[in-house]
Scaffold this motif. Structure first.
Motif, PDB file in Angstrom:
ATOM      1  N   ARG A 105     -27.120 -66.141 -45.513  1.00  9.96           N
ATOM      2  CA  ARG A 105     -27.585 -66.905 -44.400  1.00  9.96           C
ATOM      3  C   ARG A 105     -26.554 -66.970 -43.340  1.00  9.96           C
ATOM      4  O   ARG A 105     -26.869 -66.930 -42.084  1.00  9.96           O
ATOM      5  CB  ARG A 105     -28.141 -68.255 -44.642  1.00  9.96           C
ATOM      6  CG  ARG A 105     -28.843 -68.977 -43.820  1.00  9.96           C
ATOM      7  CD  ARG A 105     -29.339 -70.412 -43.849  1.00  9.96           C
ATOM      8  NE  ARG A 105     -30.108 -70.392 -45.174  1.00  9.96           N
ATOM      9  CZ  ARG A 105     -29.519 -71.262 -46.170  1.00  9.96           C
ATOM     10  NH1 ARG A 105     -28.598 -72.139 -46.174  1.00  9.96           N
ATOM     11  NH2 ARG A 105     -30.559 -71.385 -47.173  1.00  9.96           N
ATOM     12  N   ASP A 138     -27.064 -65.199 -39.520  1.00 10.36           N
ATOM     13  CA  ASP A 138     -26.743 -65.978 -38.171  1.00 10.36           C
ATOM     14  C   ASP A 138     -25.754 -65.517 -37.582  1.00 10.36           C
ATOM     15  O   ASP A 138     -25.584 -65.522 -36.203  1.00 10.36           O
ATOM     16  CB  ASP A 138     -26.392 -67.236 -38.669  1.00 10.36           C
ATOM     17  CG  ASP A 138     -27.483 -68.340 -39.343  1.00 10.36           C
ATOM     18  OD1 ASP A 138     -28.617 -67.918 -39.143  1.00 10.36           O
ATOM     19  OD2 ASP A 138     -27.131 -69.311 -39.958  1.00 10.36           O
ATOM     20  N   ARG A 196     -27.280 -61.761 -36.042  1.00 10.86           N
ATOM     21  CA  ARG A 196     -28.715 -61.711 -35.703  1.00 10.86           C
ATOM     22  C   ARG A 196     -29.059 -60.834 -34.579  1.00 10.86           C
ATOM     23  O   ARG A 196     -29.905 -59.956 -34.428  1.00 10.86           O
ATOM     24  CB  ARG A 196     -29.101 -63.138 -35.451  1.00 10.86           C
ATOM     25  CG  ARG A 196     -30.662 -63.245 -35.493  1.00 10.86           C
ATOM     26  CD  ARG A 196     -31.194 -64.648 -35.173  1.00 10.86           C
ATOM     27  NE  ARG A 196     -30.494 -65.569 -36.360  1.00 10.86           N
ATOM     28  CZ  ARG A 196     -30.870 -65.560 -37.576  1.00 10.86           C
ATOM     29  NH1 ARG A 196     -32.112 -64.870 -37.804  1.00 10.86           N
ATOM     30  NH2 ARG A 196     -30.547 -66.319 -38.320  1.00 10.86           N
TER      31      ARG A 196
END
Length: 520
Positions: A23, A27, A30
């Motif tokens: 994750r 982030d 992206r």
């Protein structure tokens, strides 16, 4: 450094730790589309590690994190070379529910996994030739159609439909064989048309006529994106259909054209999205056999006809030329027919002209569509003639001077792009029923010379197509100005570079030649 840390956790960590590190990676990257070549090997190993994790029994949230990172990494074509295998493709197909045999999608918690898997497949198929070949071997197009059938009537899974359709578009774009499979074996034409009906929430009032709520809300962003992807996929499925199609297909093409008419009469969440929606509808309409485009216009109901008669009677008697076209309740009515869709196409065309750029991609499709509609359907031609070439009243300015649609189209007749210039001239010529005298009346000889020369019509006459014999009614202004028009004269250049009638120019050159031919 990011790849090293993520790779270490992916190889040795438990699901919670894997989810957190991926994750964080997602982030941070992206918006990354270009990667450092020095870390290429690490990214390849990270992809391989993620596929191994996806084989395990891990929570849905961890699956989503894995797929998000895989989607980001799949933007790098070099990384995809070693990881695009049949086994890895099958993992993504399973997660996207493309291998499921049941007839429903019940677990809402699985929807994010399905969407992310489809996104990954879109990137991988687009960037990898190996994946494109494997798509054929795995019969991916059939699996995508099966998934569409499962969710075509579901209102809250637009993201699944959207990326399913995007992948179907990519496959049909990259493989001509898949277009044929979609069209005939997989019944893609009715299936994708039904997807459009669902996106537009169409309610049929007649066989080829839908109810239009002009005061209704615009399409949502999700519905609009889903419709655009369906339009693009349908375009690939129906390429060349206007040339060759079975008579038995006419009903299906008319249904699709009726859905596209509905599409033209609704709006998206923004002006740009509405233009994108309508642009794709125009492209698809160009694939519809011209004989099936009659559904773009429809007769008025008895109630509407009575209201139209009242509206016509309210017009002044000296406006007889304008009586055929009236605007009633935001509906463009002409000769007892609803012309809303054609009017939208005309406005769309004018906006594309006003943009002043990308004419070949943005303008020629709608101009070609309007030309073919006008050539094949009398009521459409007469309505467009009424709108584009109304009776001449301004006879003092040149045809290309001004801001009317006619002025704009006449200016395009001398455009530097040959294709743009030809289709603009062709459109006006068809509106004039391919009569040279009528075309010259509205455009002038100089602007029309290119088309007439190409057609061998510089001496006058008309084209080869037959048109009804309804005649134009000249205005008093034009009748008064017509006798004062000078006859066309061939022109030439004088020795000083100025233009003069050709005969005079030749005489001057003869004099120069005689004086310069004296012998010593």
């Amino acid at each position: 450094m990011d790849e090293e840390r993520a790779l270490y956790i992916v190889r040795a960590g438990e699901a919670g730790a894997i989810e957190r590190v991926l994750r964080d990676y997602s982030d941070k990257h992206r918006a990354t589309f270009k990667f450092e070549s020095t870390d290429e090997d690490k990214r390849k190993k990270l992809c391989e590690g993620i596929f191994k994790v996806l084989l395990k029994d891990i929570p849905t949230t961890c699956q989503v994190s894995c797929l998000e990172v895989l989607r980001i990494l799949s933007r790098d074509k070099k990384v995809l070379v070693p990881v695009t295998t049949k086994e890895n493709m099958q993992i993504l197909l399973r997660l996207a529910k493309l291998n499921e045999s049941d007839d429903s999608l019940e677990k809402v918690s699985e929807f994010p996994v399905i969407v992310e898997s489809l996104k990954c497949l879109c990137n991988i198929v687009f960037n990898s030739q190996m994946a494109q070949q494997l798509s054929l071997e795995l019969n991916l197009a059939a699996k995508l159609c099966n998934l569409l059938r499962k969710c075509k009537d579901r209102k809250f899974i637009n993201d699944i439909k959207c990326f399913d359709l995007r992948l179907l578009f990519l496959l049909s774009l990259l493989h001509t064989d898949i277009r044929s499979q979609l069209r005939y074996e997989l019944q893609g034409l009715p299936l994708l048309t039904q997807i459009l009906e669902s996106a537009f929430s169409i309610k049929w009032t007649d066989e080829y006529e839908s109810a239009i709520d002009h005061n209704g809300p615009p399409l949502s962003p999700q519905e609009t994106d889903c419709a655009i992807e369906a339009l693009k996929a349908l375009f690939n499925v129906t390429v060349d259909s206007w040339k060759v199609h079975k008579e038995s297909d006419s009903h299906q093409f008319r249904v699709m054209a009726a859905v596209l008419r509905h599409c033209l009469l609704i709006v998206g969440p923004t002006e740009d999205k509405t233009e994108e929606l309508h642009s794709n509808a125009v492209n698809l309409l160009s694939n519809v056999p011209v004989s099936c485009l009659d559904v773009l216009i429809c007769p008025l109901t008895h109630e509407e006809t009575a209201q139209e008669a009242t509206t016509l009677d309210e017009l002044p008697s000296d406006k007889t030329a304008e009586k055929e076209t009236v605007l009633k309740n935001n509906t463009m009515v002409y000769n007892g027919m609803n012309m809303e869709a054609i009017h939208v196409l005309l406005n769309f065309m004018e906006k594309r002209i006003d943009k002043g750029s990308s004419y070949r991609e943005g303008l020629t499709p709608v101009l070609s569509l309007l030309t073919e509609c006008s050539r094949a359907h009398r009521n459409i031609r007469k309505f467009l003639k009424d709108q584009v070439l109304p009776p001449l009243r301004d006879v003092t300015n040149r045809p290309e001077v001004g801001s009317t649609v006619r002025n704009k189209l006449v200016r395009l007749m001398t455009h530097v792009d040959l294709g743009v210039k030809q289709i603009a001239a062709e459109f006006l010529f068809v509106l004039c029923k391919e009569r040279v005298d009528s075309l010259l009346k509205y455009t002038g000889y100089g602007n029309a010379a290119g088309l007439l020369a190409a057609r061998g019509l510089l001496a006058g006459g008309r084209g080869d197509n037959w048109y009804s014999e309804d005649e134009d009614t000249d205005t008093e202004e034009y009748k008064n100005a017509k006798p004062k028009e000078e006859l066309l004269k061939p022109m030439g250049l004088k020795p000083d570079g100025t233009i003069t009638p050709l005969e005079e120019a030749l005489n001057q050159y003869s004099v120069i030649e005689e004086t310069s031919s004296d012998t010593d």
